[in-house]
Design a protein around this motif. Structure first.
Motif, short mmCIF file in Angstrom:
data_model
loop_
_atom_site.label_atom_id
_atom_site.label_comp_id
_atom_site.label_asym_id
_atom_site.label_seq_id
_atom_site.Cartn_x
_atom_site.Cartn_y
_atom_site.Cartn_z
N ALA A 269 0.43 -0.95 0.36
CA ALA A 269 0.14 -0.43 0.15
C ALA A 269 1.01 1.28 -0.12
CB ALA A 269 -0.97 0.26 1.27
N ALA A 270 2.10 1.18 -0.20
CA ALA A 270 3.12 2.62 -0.52
C ALA A 270 2.11 3.32 -1.90
CB ALA A 270 4.23 1.76 -0.50
N GLY A 271 3.10 3.89 -1.88
CA GLY A 271 2.89 4.85 -3.08
C GLY A 271 3.57 4.81 -4.48
N SER A 272 2.54 5.44 -5.76
CA SER A 272 4.02 4.25 -6.99
C SER A 272 5.08 4.80 -6.60
CB SER A 272 3.23 5.45 -7.64
OG SER A 272 3.40 6.45 -8.05
N VAL A 273 5.44 6.04 -6.33
CA VAL A 273 7.09 5.26 -6.61
C VAL A 273 7.57 4.78 -5.54
CG1 VAL A 273 8.92 7.29 -5.80
CG2 VAL A 273 7.52 8.72 -6.87
N ASP A 274 7.24 4.99 -4.19
CA ASP A 274 8.37 4.00 -3.59
C ASP A 274 7.44 2.68 -3.94
OD1 ASP A 274 8.38 5.67 -1.48
OD2 ASP A 274 7.00 6.01 -0.23
N ALA A 275 6.90 1.84 -4.04
CA ALA A 275 6.40 0.95 -4.70
C ALA A 275 7.44 0.36 -5.55
CB ALA A 275 5.11 0.60 -5.06
N LEU A 276 7.83 1.81 -7.19
CA LEU A 276 8.63 1.14 -7.84
C LEU A 276 10.66 1.36 -6.81
CD1 LEU A 276 7.67 3.59 -10.60
CD2 LEU A 276 7.30 1.18 -10.51
N ILE A 277 10.72 2.11 -6.00
CA ILE A 277 12.33 1.73 -5.18
C ILE A 277 11.50 0.45 -4.84
CG2 ILE A 277 12.94 2.83 -3.45
CD1 ILE A 277 12.21 5.54 -3.46
N ARG A 278 10.75 -0.15 -4.26
CA ARG A 278 10.90 -1.28 -3.30
C ARG A 278 11.19 -2.61 -4.70
NH1 ARG A 278 8.95 -3.63 1.58
NH2 ARG A 278 8.31 -5.21 2.10
N LEU A 279 10.69 -2.58 -6.17
CA LEU A 279 10.90 -3.89 -6.69
C LEU A 279 12.06 -3.27 -7.24
CD1 LEU A 279 9.50 -5.75 -8.82
CD2 LEU A 279 8.73 -3.80 -9.99
N SER A 280 12.76 -1.68 -7.35
CA SER A 280 13.70 -2.06 -7.82
C SER A 280 15.20 -3.05 -6.84
CB SER A 280 14.16 -0.22 -7.97
OG SER A 280 15.22 -0.33 -8.27
N SER A 281 15.18 -1.99 -5.74
CA SER A 281 14.97 -2.86 -4.30
C SER A 281 15.52 -4.68 -4.35
CB SER A 281 15.36 -2.45 -3.30
OG SER A 281 15.34 -1.37 -2.67
N ALA A 282 14.60 -5.47 -4.80
CA ALA A 282 13.85 -6.81 -5.19
C ALA A 282 15.14 -7.12 -6.24
CB ALA A 282 12.64 -7.30 -5.27
N SER A 283 15.57 -8.81 -5.80
CA SER A 283 16.13 -9.25 -6.56
C SER A 283 15.64 -9.76 -7.85
CB SER A 283 16.75 -11.09 -5.72
OG SER A 283 15.57 -11.62 -5.83
N ARG A 284 16.00 -10.50 -9.24
CA ARG A 284 15.62 -10.39 -10.46
C ARG A 284 15.01 -11.73 -10.00
NH1 ARG A 284 16.66 -8.06 -14.75
NH2 ARG A 284 16.63 -9.15 -16.89
N SER A 285 15.15 -12.41 -9.36
CA SER A 285 14.01 -13.93 -9.42
C SER A 285 13.14 -12.99 -7.88
CB SER A 285 14.62 -15.15 -8.14
OG SER A 285 15.52 -14.34 -7.00
N ALA A 286 12.91 -12.85 -7.66
CA ALA A 286 12.14 -11.51 -6.67
C ALA A 286 11.03 -11.08 -7.56
CB ALA A 286 12.19 -11.41 -5.86
N ALA A 287 11.57 -10.86 -8.24
CA ALA A 287 10.56 -9.68 -8.97
C ALA A 287 9.76 -10.48 -10.60
CB ALA A 287 11.49 -8.61 -10.08
N VAL A 288 10.06 -11.67 -10.51
CA VAL A 288 9.80 -11.96 -11.87
C VAL A 288 8.40 -12.29 -11.83
CG1 VAL A 288 9.51 -14.50 -13.42
CG2 VAL A 288 11.70 -13.61 -12.74
N GLY A 289 7.80 -12.54 -10.53
CA GLY A 289 6.24 -12.40 -10.49
C GLY A 289 5.82 -11.15 -10.90
N PRO A 290 6.21 -10.18 -10.19
CA PRO A 290 5.40 -8.76 -10.10
C PRO A 290 5.54 -8.47 -12.29
CG PRO A 290 6.32 -8.97 -8.41
CD PRO A 290 6.69 -10.10 -8.74
N LEU A 291 6.03 -8.34 -12.66
CA LEU A 291 6.55 -8.88 -13.76
C LEU A 291 6.27 -8.98 -15.19
CD1 LEU A 291 10.54 -7.42 -13.75
CD2 LEU A 291 8.50 -5.69 -13.97
#
Length: 705
Positions: free
Chosen positions: A187-209
């Motif tokens: 439930a973070a803002g759009s910028v904070d949500a993208l910051i959180r996605l940028s901080s995730a590993s590539r394997s963890a980001a597969v699902g959201p992407l």
């Protein structure tokens, strides 16, 4: 399958077939058929083993081209923003990281369609202000006032540019809101949500992407439907009503789906669909327009919960299993039946989205194109023979064609009668050796010319030659490595009910019985050719002692018959194998006269059961055709049969058994003379029967008229 109606889920279609069966050619043909009408993309994990995120990026790039049926090219804002954030190295300071993400959003906005328009408008407004300040107002505004107007212009310029770009960013509002709503954003803002996605590993980001990619495709299909006036679909008359208002699914062709990279991508794509459905419940929540057609040459265990394995005759009782259809007969209705109440496991399972279909074999017309008798090649083979030998296998037809091209036009190569033992290259290597080497799955060694002991694939081919053992879960323990060989051949789709080539009399004897699973005729014939050409074990010693040399063909089928007899004794309490199965192996061992006599003795019991037994025995492997032509084999089998004093039934039975046995061989070309002899044989038997009901004999004979 490409027609799409609102709120319809799309399957992940697994196009099944053994190695080199033509799946890649089918994908290319379908891709060309989509043309510029159906949005589609193609991935080849054989050539480029991409990770799931890179593969999705390549698919999005291919789909962003222009299409005749779309007013605008597809865009993937959710996926692109997430991908930009993932690939950005953020500063450890939070404020700087926030500025980086805002800069990425601003830069991406300027590159969108609306952003480029706003940039052009900004330039035009800026030029207009310059004209006004330096031109139209110059006679009226002088001195300090002119400097004030210039300062106002300089201050207004970035404000106007920001306002114009903010209208362009308005087009990204849904994409930014989507990133706010995903569970990882908390439930973070759009910028904070993208910051959180940028901080995730590539394997963890597969699902959201990948979930973002599917959400973008769904949004595009809903907001920008296809132009029906540009559709090139040919509508059958029965679909002229509702189908005239159809939409198109988007298609993703995936080659190499069984590779590790292909499996990871498809598993992530299915997981993303499940994720979207769970995060947005409703009938159309996961109804993205993407149909996946993936070429697979291995069966996956998770499909078994809903689909019957292709090497199993019937679905398991008490399960929701259904038969795998041919690609040409696959319909959406067959797949959506699993959505019915009580139809199967949880719809949120990955197996729910898979739809395995079987690739249709190459048609005889297509094989005829590859083996055109008018071509200036050596030793042409009739298309019907090639089609029966290859079983419609694309790679096998190509191998025969290459063998013909490599043979000298006037050479005595023996290709027309027996292509498998004929040389395929300058080294004299037989075709069966190269075919086994290129076709067998990993873990099964291919026999080479001159081998002395039976290889596991040869033992498996001999075992699967008997249609009554192919579907038997009990495997004789005496046959070494047989369970492992069968498991590899089945999992790699070389054993299937689709490969069974029913004889013309099968329906008379067996009725509507299910087809048995068999080894692919190309692989079976190559393995049996290797067995026939095998050198006798211990040949030099046997010759020195004057003893009879051990024959590998005789040894393999004798031991198999004994092993099956032992297995039957264990389970049935009998010391011998069933008599019909014993006759089958006697015929495989060349005991034609005794088998024909035993078959004739059973004639007046039940004619339909007798036709069934005749069909079963005629399916036994025949070694003669590996060494002689069909005509020579027939003459050898029936040499002097009519001068032996046998009655009409015995002579007719022997002729029918010989003809149907040779007809079972794929290299035997059908001819009218043999058909007439078979028809005459059944007619003679019906005239000399002691039973009143001879309908089975008459039906069988009519099939050869």
């Amino acid at each position: 399958m490409i027609w799409r109606f609102p709120d319809q889920r799309q399957p992940v279609v697994a196009l099944l077939g053994p190695r080199q069966s033509g799946k890649t050619s089918m994908l290319r043909s379908l891709s060309q058929g989509c043309g510029s009408t159906v949005v589609h993309a193609h991935l080849d994990f054989h050539e480029t083993p991409l990770d799931p995120v890179s593969a999705a990026a390549l698919v999005a790039f291919q789909m962003m081209r222009g299409w005749d049926t779309l007013r605008r090219s597809p865009v993937f804002h959710r996926f692109a923003l997430g991908l930009l954030a993932l690939n950005e190295n953020l500063e450890p300071d939070r404020s700087r990281a926030t500025d980086q993400i805002k800069g990425l959003i601003q830069q991406y906005t300027r590159n969108t369609r609306r952003g480029r328009f706003a940039t052009r408008l900004e330039v035009a407004v800026d030029a207009t202000m310059d004209v006004v300040v330096t031109g139209a107002l110059s006679p009226l505004v002088q001195g300090q006032a002119r400097e004030v107007v210039g300062a106002v212009r300089d201050q207004a310029r970035p404000v106007i540019g920001s306002l114009l770009q903010s209208t362009a960013r308005w087009g990204l509002r849904d994409a930014l809101r989507w990133h706010v709503a995903i569970p990882e954003a908390e439930a973070a803002g759009s910028v904070d949500a993208l910051i959180r996605l940028s901080s995730a590993s590539r394997s963890a980001a597969v699902g959201p992407l990948l979930a973002a990619f599917l959400a973008d495709a769904k949004d595009q299909a809903e907001r920008h439907p296809a132009l029906r006036s540009s559709c090139s679909c040919e509508l059958p008359e029965e679909y002229a009503g509702r189908a005239a208002r159809h939409d198109h699914a988007w298609v993703l062709f995936v080659d190499g789906a069984q590779t590790p990279a292909g499996r990871r991508f498809l598993a992530a794509l299915v997981a993303a669909r499940i994720r979207n459905e769970q995060n947005g419940p409703g009938s159309g929540a996961a109804a993205d327009p993407l149909v996946v057609l993936a070429a697979c040459d291995q069966w996956q265990p998770e499909w078994t919960t809903r689909w019957c394995e292709p090497w199993r005759t019937t679905p398991l009782p008490g399960t929701p299993q259904r038969r795998v259809p041919l690609l040409s007969r696959a319909t959406r209705t067959r797949w959506t039946r699993q959505d019915e109440a009580g139809a199967g496991p949880d719809p949120a399972s990955a197996a729910h989205y898979w739809y395995p279909v079987w690739l249709d074999p190459v048609s005889e017309e297509r094989v005829s194109y590859l083996t055109d008798d008018a071509a200036s090649l050596a030793a042409p083979i009739p298309a019907s023979v090639v089609h029966a030998l290859t079983g419609g296998h694309w790679g096998a037809a190509i191998a025969l064609q290459e063998q013909r091209e490599g043979a000298p036009p006037d050479g005595e190569t023996g290709v027309p009668q027996r292509p498998l033992p004929a040389a395929v290259d300058a080294s004299g290597r037989p075709l069966w050796s190269r075919a086994l080497e290129t076709s067998l799955p990993e873990g099964l060694a291919a026999p080479v010319p001159g081998w002395a002991g039976p290889q596991p694939v040869v033992l498996a081919a001999a075992y699967l030659a008997d249609m009554r053992t192919a579907d038997d879960p009990r495997v004789p323990p005496e046959i070494a490595d047989l369970p492992r060989s069968l498991e590899l051949l089945r999992r790699n789709l070389w054993v299937s009910t689709f490969f069974h080539r029913p004889s013309r009399i099968r329906e008379v004897g067996w009725g509507e019985a299910d087809r048995p699973p068999v080894l692919h005729p190309w692989l079976s014939r190559c393995a049996l050719s290797a067995l026939s050409a095998a050198a006798p074990a211990g040949a030099p010693a046997a010759r020195a002692e004057g003893e009879r040399r051990a024959d590998p063909w005789h040894d393999v089928f004798t031991r198999q018959a004994q092993a099956l007899a032992s297995l039957a004794a264990t389970h049935n309490g009998s010391g011998v194998a069933p008599s019909e199965q014993q006759l089958f192996y006697d015929l495989a061992l060349g005991e034609f006269a005794s088998v024909a006599e035993a078959l004739a003795n059973r004639f007046d019991r039940d004619h339909r059961a007798w036709v069934r037994l005749l069909d079963y025995l005629a399916s036994a492997p025949c070694r003669l055709v590996h060494e002689l032509s069909a005509q020579e084999s027939y003459a050898l089998l029936l040499a002097g049969i009519e001068q032996t004093g046998r009655d009409v039934v015995a002579v007719a039975t022997a002729k029918l058994l010989a003809l149907l046995w040779l007809y079972n061989d794929p290299l035997t070309e059908r001819n009218r003379r043999w058909d007439a002899q078979i028809e005459e044989g059944f007619e003679r038997l019906s005239h000399n029967s002691r039973l009143l009901d001879v309908s089975a004999l008459q039906q069988a004979g009519a099939l050869f008229a």
